[in-house]
Design a protein around this motif. Sequence first.
Motif: not given
Length: 376
Positions: A309-310, A253-254, A300-304
Amino acid sequence: MKKVFVSGCYDMLHSGHVAFFEEAASYGDLYVGIGSDKTIYELKARKTINTDAERLYMVKALRMVKDAWINSGSGLLDFEKELRELQPDIFFVNSDGHTHLKEQLCKELGIEYIVSKRIPHGSLPVRSTTMLRQECCIPYRIDLAGGWLDQPFVSKYCPGPVLTICIEPDYEFNDRSGMSTSSRKKAIELWQTDIPEGDKEKLAKTLFCYENPPGTDYISGSQDALGIVMPGLNKYEYDGDYWPGSIETVLENDILSWLESVIWLLPLYPRKSDYNVIVDTRIDEPSVRRLSEAACKCWDAVLKKDIDLFGAAVRESFEAQVNMFPHMINPDITKQIETYREQVKGWKLCGAGGGGYLVFISNTPIKNTLQIRIRR
């Protein structure tokens, strides 16, 4: 009193419509242009529940409406003739009814253009026709990066991922708008009301096969079917085949809430029916590799949850698409991007382009845009 003009479908009249009319009428005498049955079918690819004669009768019966009529034109500017004749002081629209074309027309005619958010009356719940239409529980999808890699004629040059998010139908997105509306209509034919319980990948394969029966000239990419059926954020890895070799899903959810907070949709207009993006293409190994690498950066940007970066990765993915498919954009879309360039971190068009919605990435609100809700 000032003259205030609004225009829309107003099918299945509900409290949301009445609240919208009340807010518009607070600015002056309210005049309502109603889309004809023919126009609504052209824009939404579906018939109205109530005929234009019934809708006109109900709208004219509301106490805050000074006068109403059926618009004589067609398309998104079906009201233009009546607007020029009425010469109102204000054109009032909801955020999901806002388009650059409407705003430009008002500038040309010297009409004040006001965009409102959906504000329910008092303690009443938010209502929309979409929410009341039973079949519209089936979601839409947005591809964030890597779009076109689900086509073998692209991914044969270089493997890579396509990233999609599954969008709840809080708005009735226009047909041919890059929200996978064609696949969604097939899903409605199959399942009527919502995605059924069961193995989501198998259900997506069923939808993909149903949409692309033997003998189909152009195969719709599988990311459309997968994006509608698979909830949350998904990464599909393609390597020269119609179906991905692997699927990775994010339902935390976050991360999904963060995506909802930084994605903004600017309505444009539906793609023209004769639009063809697969002309004058420039597809080769370096171009496809660039698209693949941008999609990997985006994941990778979304997970971070890194907004900079996104945004950069979404923009890089879109630029790689346009380099291969130059007809994805036109001068009007380029102008819209330039208008917002300094305000946002990144941008892309929904789907294959040529119209629909511009997707902006920003950690601050963007005027006159919509926010989405991702299916969990």
